[in-house]
Design an enzyme around this catalytic site. Structure first.
Site, short mmCIF file in Angstrom:
data_model
loop_
_atom_site.label_atom_id
_atom_site.label_comp_id
_atom_site.label_asym_id
_atom_site.label_seq_id
_atom_site.Cartn_x
_atom_site.Cartn_y
_atom_site.Cartn_z
N SER A 46 0.87 -1.19 0.00
CA SER A 46 0.00 0.00 0.00
C SER A 46 0.89 1.22 0.00
O SER A 46 2.04 1.16 0.44
CB SER A 46 -0.85 0.01 1.26
OG SER A 46 -1.44 1.27 1.46
N TYR A 91 -2.11 -1.28 10.46
CA TYR A 91 -2.12 -1.69 9.06
C TYR A 91 -0.87 -1.17 8.33
O TYR A 91 -0.18 -1.93 7.65
CB TYR A 91 -3.39 -1.14 8.40
CG TYR A 91 -3.50 -1.35 6.91
CD1 TYR A 91 -3.78 -2.61 6.38
CD2 TYR A 91 -3.36 -0.28 6.02
CE1 TYR A 91 -3.91 -2.80 5.01
CE2 TYR A 91 -3.49 -0.46 4.65
CZ TYR A 91 -3.76 -1.72 4.15
OH TYR A 91 -3.89 -1.91 2.79
P1 NAP Z 1 -10.88 -6.76 0.07
O1 NAP Z 1 -11.84 -6.28 -0.95
O2 NAP Z 1 -11.23 -6.62 1.51
O3 NAP Z 1 -10.52 -8.29 -0.27
C1 NAP Z 1 -9.59 -8.96 0.55
C2 NAP Z 1 -9.67 -10.45 0.29
O4 NAP Z 1 -8.73 -11.09 1.17
C3 NAP Z 1 -11.06 -11.02 0.61
O5 NAP Z 1 -11.40 -12.01 -0.30
C4 NAP Z 1 -10.83 -11.60 2.00
O6 NAP Z 1 -11.72 -12.66 2.31
C5 NAP Z 1 -9.40 -12.11 1.88
N1 NAP Z 1 -8.84 -12.31 3.20
C6 NAP Z 1 -8.77 -11.41 4.21
N2 NAP Z 1 -8.29 -12.00 5.32
C7 NAP Z 1 -8.05 -13.29 5.00
C8 NAP Z 1 -7.56 -14.40 5.72
N3 NAP Z 1 -7.27 -14.31 7.02
N4 NAP Z 1 -7.44 -15.58 5.08
C9 NAP Z 1 -7.76 -15.70 3.77
N5 NAP Z 1 -8.24 -14.69 3.04
C10 NAP Z 1 -8.38 -13.49 3.65
O7 NAP Z 1 -9.48 -6.03 -0.08
P2 NAP Z 1 -8.75 -5.38 -1.37
O8 NAP Z 1 -9.05 -3.93 -1.37
O9 NAP Z 1 -8.98 -6.19 -2.57
O10 NAP Z 1 -7.23 -5.52 -0.87
C11 NAP Z 1 -6.31 -6.40 -1.48
C12 NAP Z 1 -4.91 -5.96 -1.13
O11 NAP Z 1 -4.71 -4.61 -1.58
C13 NAP Z 1 -4.60 -5.96 0.36
O12 NAP Z 1 -3.29 -6.42 0.57
C14 NAP Z 1 -4.70 -4.50 0.73
O13 NAP Z 1 -3.92 -4.19 1.86
C15 NAP Z 1 -4.17 -3.85 -0.53
N6 NAP Z 1 -4.58 -2.44 -0.68
C16 NAP Z 1 -5.91 -2.12 -0.75
C17 NAP Z 1 -6.26 -0.79 -0.86
C18 NAP Z 1 -7.70 -0.35 -0.93
O14 NAP Z 1 -7.97 0.85 -0.76
N7 NAP Z 1 -8.64 -1.24 -1.20
C19 NAP Z 1 -5.27 0.22 -0.92
C20 NAP Z 1 -3.94 -0.17 -0.85
C21 NAP Z 1 -3.60 -1.51 -0.74
P3 NAP Z 1 -12.95 -12.40 3.33
O15 NAP Z 1 -13.68 -11.21 2.81
O16 NAP Z 1 -13.71 -13.67 3.23
O17 NAP Z 1 -12.32 -12.16 4.67
#
Ligand code: NAP
Length: 244
Positions: free
Chosen positions: A136, A149
């Protein structure tokens, strides 16, 4: 140029929603065999309906032993995307032990565990590999209420470099992608306040947040031979935020 992943196997964590889900779909569309690891089985069932042949693994990556068992039979992979994470929002003075432990055990510890499993097998088979850690922009800048985080993501910066150093001689590249806000389920939770969201967006030189597709494109680039000489590096997908 669109990279092809025919003949390669990839494993993507956090594959049920958001960035991980679209990464699986993109790799599948470009010919890779994909192992999709996530926590909610219904998400994986829908994903396999959309992408026949994707191999689902339902496990809580925060549980080391269950993860070891769940992944024991998935077979070797050439590409790994460490994407699963939780963003638990708490003011620094109210951070709890539970939130700290959960954040590090989901966001960072599986990066060690799955990368070790993938890299050991690549080394044993004598094949090259590419690992992408989804980090991030808060690995580099502060953001209110995200001290835990952002600490996991800051640690991921050094882990990415350390892995690149030790795995490079085995032709395994390791890089990270560092997005700004992406309006997935996680992004929407972190930016609940519409006024704050507008203010934050206005601070980005491009006056926007990142799209899921922008992040996926950078992941595909780092997984592919298009980035054959890039390791220990990060791609900011931050709409220019860190330049401001
Ligand atoms: P998201 O929509 O919340 O999706 C996260 C996925 O990871 C979900 O399928 C979730 O499953 C799964 N997950 C979470 N905890 C888990 C666990 N303990 N075991 C197995 N699976 C797990 O998040 P996203 O926005 O796509 O984020 C993806 C990546 O991008 C992350 O590393 C995040 O830090 C990074 N990121 C996101 C943003 C943003 O603004 N969205 C910005 C910068 C970086 P469940 O829903 O079933 O728990």
């Amino acid at each position: 140029m669109q990279p092809s992943f025919h003949g390669l196997r990839a494993l993507v964590t956090g594959a049920g929603k958001g960035i991980g889900r679209d990464t699986v779909k993109a790799l599948h569309a470009r010919g890779a065999g994909v192992v999709a690891v996530s926590r909610t089985n219904a998400d994986l069932v829908h994903l396999v309906d959309e992408c026949p042949g994707v191999q689902p693994v339902c496990v809580d990556l925060g549980d080391w032993e269950s993860t070891e068992r769940a992944l024991a039979g998935v077979g070797p992979v050439d590409l790994l995307v460490n994407n699963a994470a939780v963003a638990l929002s708490q003011p620094f003075l109210e951070v709890t032990k539970e939130a700290f432990d959960r954040s590090f055990s989901v966001n960072l510890r599986p990066v060690f565990q799955l990368s070790q499993m993938a890299a050991r097998s690549m080394i044993q088979r004598g094949v090259p590999g590419s690992i992408v850690n989804v980090s991030s922009m808060v690995a580099h800048v502060t953001f209110p209420n995200l001290s835990t985080y952002s600490s996991t993501k800051g640690a991921m910066t050094m882990l990415t470099k350390a892995m690149a150093l030790e795995l490079g001689p085995h032709k395994i590249r390791v890089n990270s992608v560092n997005p700004t806000v992406v309006l997935t389920a996680m992004g929407r939770r972190v930016i609940e306040d519409a006024e704050l969201a507008q203010k934050l967006k206005a601070r980005h030189p491009l006056r926007k947040f990142a799209e899921v597709e922008d992040v996926v494109n950078s992941i595909l680039f780092l997984l592919s031979d298009l980035s054959a000489s890039t390791s220990g590096s990060c791609i900011l997908v931050d709409a220019g935020y860190l330049a401001s």
